[in-house]
Design a protein around this motif. Structure first.
Motif, mmCIF file in Angstrom:
data_model
loop_
_atom_site.group_PDB
_atom_site.id
_atom_site.type_symbol
_atom_site.label_atom_id
_atom_site.label_comp_id
_atom_site.label_asym_id
_atom_site.label_seq_id
_atom_site.Cartn_x
_atom_site.Cartn_y
_atom_site.Cartn_z
ATOM 1 N N SER A 32 20.658 72.976 4.570
ATOM 2 C CA SER A 32 19.732 73.518 3.581
ATOM 3 C C SER A 32 19.591 75.028 3.728
ATOM 4 O O SER A 32 19.433 75.542 4.842
ATOM 5 N N ASN A 34 20.123 74.000 -5.644
ATOM 6 C CA ASN A 34 19.800 72.576 -5.668
ATOM 7 C C ASN A 34 19.466 72.113 -7.085
ATOM 8 O O ASN A 34 18.760 72.801 -7.816
ATOM 9 N N GLU A 94 21.644 75.120 -1.243
ATOM 10 C CA GLU A 94 22.334 74.344 -0.228
ATOM 11 C C GLU A 94 23.564 75.135 0.195
ATOM 12 O O GLU A 94 24.211 75.773 -0.633
#
Length: 195
Positions: free
Chosen positions: A90, A113, A59
């Motif tokens: 993202s 993540n 991220e």
């Protein structure tokens, strides 16, 4: 008290020739392949419109810190990013940037993540009230003049002047404190708990 001097960081050219990146910190430090770290804090100079590198499973929080505007296209949706306004997206996304007002410099916080979460806050410094930088944080001088001291637990060490884009590494023991006039980016990276 640890200070990362921006002028001493090595510029790493982008593969597409659109800019260079200077890495402030990453974890773990010893890894060399790009995708094997769990988080990274860096400053990029963007001089040409074009695609951004993908970071699968990551991220990103991107903040324009110099220049007026970056038109960031993420999965075919355009996001106008103005100076000092962090934007999260993202690392898997198809992303590209356009430079309608000229070159920009941006602060990137990239985290894996499920393992870490990154945050960027922009604060205005004060000459009267010091801003502490705690463990898991970096204070990056974006604009203005500032000095850092090791805080009350650090004794009576003289304040150290900061240059633009220098980063102060946070600590909970002798917590660094920054005084001055201008703007500071405070980057925090938190470990994501299992439950």
């Amino acid at each position: 008290m640890e200070i990362i001097r921006y002028a001493e960081l090595k510029a790493q050219p982008w593969r597409n020739g659109g800019g260079v990146t200077r890495e402030l910190a990453r974890h773990p430090e010893a890894v060399s392949p790009r995708d094997s770290w769990d988080w990274r804090v860096s400053i990029a100079e963007v001089s040409k419109a074009g695609g951004f590198s993908a970071f699968p499973g990551m991220e990103r929080v991107l903040t324009v810190i110099d220049g007026d505007l970056l038109l960031l296209n993420v999965d075919r949706a355009e996001h106008p990013l103005e100076k000092y306004r962090p934007f999260r997206f993202s690392g898997d996304a198809d992303s590209a940037g356009a430079l309608p007002t000229g070159d920009i410099r941006d602060l990137n916080v990239i985290t894996r993540n499920g393992a870490f979460k990154g945050y960027t806050s922009i604060i205005e410094l004060s000459k009267k009230r010091a801003h502490p930088v705690f463990a898991g944080q970096w204070g990056i001088l974006l604009q203005g003049q500032a000095a850092v001291s090791p805080g009350s637990a650090g004794g009576s060490a003289a304040p150290v002047e900061l240059n633009r884009y220098d980063a102060v590494v946070g600590s909970d023991t002798a917590t660094p404190e920054i005084l001055g006039r201008g703007f500071l980016a405070v980057v925090s990276i938190d470990r994501v708990s299992d439950g």
